[in-house]
Design an enzyme around this catalytic site. Structure first.
Site, PDB file in Angstrom:
ATOM      1  N   SER A  16       1.128  -1.482  -0.224  1.00  0.00           N
ATOM      2  CA  SER A  16      -0.032   0.219  -0.529  1.00  0.00           C
ATOM      3  C   SER A  16       0.653   1.398   0.021  1.00  0.00           C
ATOM      4  O   SER A  16       0.143   2.723   0.167  1.00  0.00           O
ATOM      5  CB  SER A  16      -1.050   0.517   1.245  1.00  0.00           C
ATOM      6  OG  SER A  16      -0.199   0.175   2.227  1.00  0.00           O
ATOM      7  N   GLY A  17       2.060   0.991   0.037  1.00  0.00           N
ATOM      8  CA  GLY A  17       3.078   2.460   0.590  1.00  0.00           C
ATOM      9  C   GLY A  17       3.271   2.764   2.054  1.00  0.00           C
ATOM     10  O   GLY A  17       4.231   3.912   1.441  1.00  0.00           O
ATOM     11  N   GLY A  18       2.375   1.715   2.622  1.00  0.00           N
ATOM     12  CA  GLY A  18       2.438   1.897   3.982  1.00  0.00           C
ATOM     13  C   GLY A  18       4.187   1.466   4.621  1.00  0.00           C
ATOM     14  O   GLY A  18       4.200   0.670   3.977  1.00  0.00           O
ATOM     15  N   VAL A  19       3.850   1.464   5.863  1.00  0.00           N
ATOM     16  CA  VAL A  19       5.077   1.184   6.941  1.00  0.00           C
ATOM     17  C   VAL A  19       5.181  -0.574   6.504  1.00  0.00           C
ATOM     18  O   VAL A  19       5.449  -0.868   7.305  1.00  0.00           O
ATOM     19  CB  VAL A  19       5.189   1.483   8.170  1.00  0.00           C
ATOM     20  CG1 VAL A  19       4.691   1.356   9.293  1.00  0.00           C
ATOM     21  CG2 VAL A  19       6.646   0.996   9.071  1.00  0.00           C
ATOM     22  N   ASP A  20       3.891  -1.098   7.346  1.00  0.00           N
ATOM     23  CA  ASP A  20       3.491  -2.016   8.272  1.00  0.00           C
ATOM     24  C   ASP A  20       3.481  -3.204   6.040  1.00  0.00           C
ATOM     25  O   ASP A  20       4.307  -4.522   6.420  1.00  0.00           O
ATOM     26  CB  ASP A  20       1.654  -2.797   7.944  1.00  0.00           C
ATOM     27  CG  ASP A  20       1.457  -1.592   9.083  1.00  0.00           C
ATOM     28  OD1 ASP A  20       2.309  -1.639   9.815  1.00  0.00           O
ATOM     29  OD2 ASP A  20       0.531  -1.368   9.416  1.00  0.00           O
ATOM     30  N   SER A  21       3.004  -2.975   5.222  1.00  0.00           N
ATOM     31  CA  SER A  21       3.064  -3.514   3.929  1.00  0.00           C
ATOM     32  C   SER A  21       4.948  -3.844   3.191  1.00  0.00           C
ATOM     33  O   SER A  21       5.184  -4.627   2.661  1.00  0.00           O
ATOM     34  CB  SER A  21       2.320  -4.132   2.771  1.00  0.00           C
ATOM     35  OG  SER A  21       1.978  -2.211   2.703  1.00  0.00           O
ATOM     36  N   CYS A  32     -10.626   3.624   4.005  1.00  0.00           N
ATOM     37  CA  CYS A  32      -9.533   3.958   3.174  1.00  0.00           C
ATOM     38  C   CYS A  32      -9.802   4.726   2.550  1.00  0.00           C
ATOM     39  O   CYS A  32      -9.234   6.096   1.246  1.00  0.00           O
ATOM     40  CB  CYS A  32      -8.433   2.889   2.118  1.00  0.00           C
ATOM     41  SG  CYS A  32      -9.202   2.140   0.859  1.00  0.00           S
ATOM     42  N   CYS A  45     -14.423  -5.175   2.196  1.00  0.00           N
ATOM     43  CA  CYS A  45     -13.298  -5.540   0.894  1.00  0.00           C
ATOM     44  C   CYS A  45     -12.036  -6.611   1.339  1.00  0.00           C
ATOM     45  O   CYS A  45     -11.778  -6.769   0.164  1.00  0.00           O
ATOM     46  CB  CYS A  45     -12.659  -4.095   1.333  1.00  0.00           C
ATOM     47  SG  CYS A  45     -11.012  -3.996   0.477  1.00  0.00           S
TER      48      CYS A  45
END
Ligand SMILES: Nc1ncnc2c1ncn2[C@@H]1O[C@H](COP(=O)(O)OP(=O)(O)OP(=O)(O)O)[C@@H](O)[C@H]1O
Length: 349
Positions: free
Chosen positions: A16-21, A194, A100
């Site tokens: 997603s462009g986030g830290v987790d993924s 989101c 989702c």
């Protein structure tokens, strides 16, 4: 020729462009998997996807993996966005993330994993699994199992959730130590839904008139005040409407979309002891069982007894009362740290 066992297993990571993924992809690569990333474009928000995908490409370049953008905006609109708006129009409180997860993240994304020949699909969700059941995350404050109650049990063995054993602060600290990923550690947390930038009301306003003053009723049907429009309220809400001469707080007990009225009561009258659900999804074949249930994401579990009926419906009897149960939300069942499944709340009494 290599045998299957000797071949590297391929994993598709939802990025997603986030830290987790981002950390998820790094951990899997370090563990020896062949990793490929996918960024799903799910809705229209000017500039949003370009920025996210730019971040995904930055991570992919650092890791030396491939990452693609998959445009699922049409599927998302039909499966998640339109039902979200429609639910509010019907006086319900929807749960778009659970929808989702079934249809898009663990539906379309697993189809894409098949297309590219990936053995596994990984995400940065804070959950674990044991091959049969989804399990709660070790970091209880981050646990997302509630939102996964509706996924197809057949795909569980193909899922990887490397962060299920991690605490969020450790994930951030891990990213902070890697120069190329440092900026991900301080990124602001994404909003819970989101496609909601400000409030759900602002989303609804693009499609339907939501500001339409109406009557507030007591449980006998007497008009005791006024409100801003029924879609502004969810069951259990205690602010934003006016009750004449009220000395104690009142809470929304019922929403009547046809007449644009809301019914309010003092707290004790909001007690619910029995819930009916539909669209039941269970990870095993039980028809009648005792377990715990959560009727909202951020709420404590309550012991209950579940009886599955025909047509995917079930009756849930609670051993202690809960307050503010909203139709449209999910009732999700647990046994210890195991997610047993759940269903969509239709009535509560
Ligand atoms: N647009 C997307 N494309 C691909 N995968 C996604 C997308 N949005 C979310 N995911 C996957 O689902 C996981 C959980 O999504 P959620 O929205 O809860 O993200 P999050 O906790 O903010 O994670 P992240 O820090 O990775 O953004 C993400 O970690 C990611 O693996």
């Amino acid at each position: 020729m290599k045998t299957v066992n000797e071949m590297k297993k391929k994993v598709l990571v939802g990025m997603s462009g986030g830290v987790d993924s981002t950390v998820t992809a790094k951990l899997l690569l370090d563990a020896g998997y062949e990793v490929e990333g996918v960024y799903m474009k799910l809705h229209e928000k000017p500039g949003y996807h370009e920025e996210n995908f730019r971040r995904v490409l930055h991570v992919a370049a650092y890791l030396g993996i491939e990452a693609k953008m998959l445009d699922l905006s049409k599927d998302f609109e039909e499966a998640v966005y339109k039902p979200f708006v429609e639910s509010y129009r019907q006086g319900l409180t929807p749960n778009p993330c659970a929808k989702c997860n079934r249809q898009i993240k663990f539906g379309k994304m697993i189809e894409y994993a098949d297309e590219i020949g990936a053995d596994y699909l990984a995400t940065g969700h804070y959950v674990r699994h044991d091959g049969t059941y989804i399990l709660e995350a070790l970091d209880e404050t981050k646990d997302q199992s509630y939102f996964l109650f509706d996924i197809d049990k057949k795909i569980i063995p193909r899922l990887l959730f490397p962060l299920g054993e991690w605490r969020k602060e450790d994930v951030k600290a891990y990213a902070a130590k890697i120069e190329a990923l440092e900026s991900f550690a301080t990124q602001k947390e994404s909003s819970e839904i989101c496609f909601v930038e400000t409030t759900y009301i602002d989303v609804l306003k693009k499609h339907i008139p939501v500001d339409m003053p109406g009557e507030v009723l007591d449980t006998e049907g007497n008009v005791i005040g006024h409100h801003k429009g029924f879609m502004h309220y969810t069951i259990g809400k205690r602010r934003g409407f006016f009750v004449k001469g009220a000395h104690e707080p009142h809470y929304v007990k019922e929403i009547l979309p046809e007449t644009n009225q809301i019914v309010v009561t003092p707290h004790s009258a909001l007690e619910v002891r029995q819930i009916e659900i539909e669209g039941v999804n269970l990870m095993d074949g039980r028809r009648e069982f005792a377990c715990d249930v959560k009727v909202r994401y951020r709420t404590k579990r309550v012991p209950c007894h579940v009886e599955v009926k025909e047509d995917g419906k079930a009756l849930v009897k609670l051993s202690e009362p809960v307050f503010g149960v909203a139709s449209g939300q999910a009732a999700v069942f647990y046994e210890d740290d195991r997610l047993l499944g759940g269903g969509w709340i239709t009535t509560a009494e």
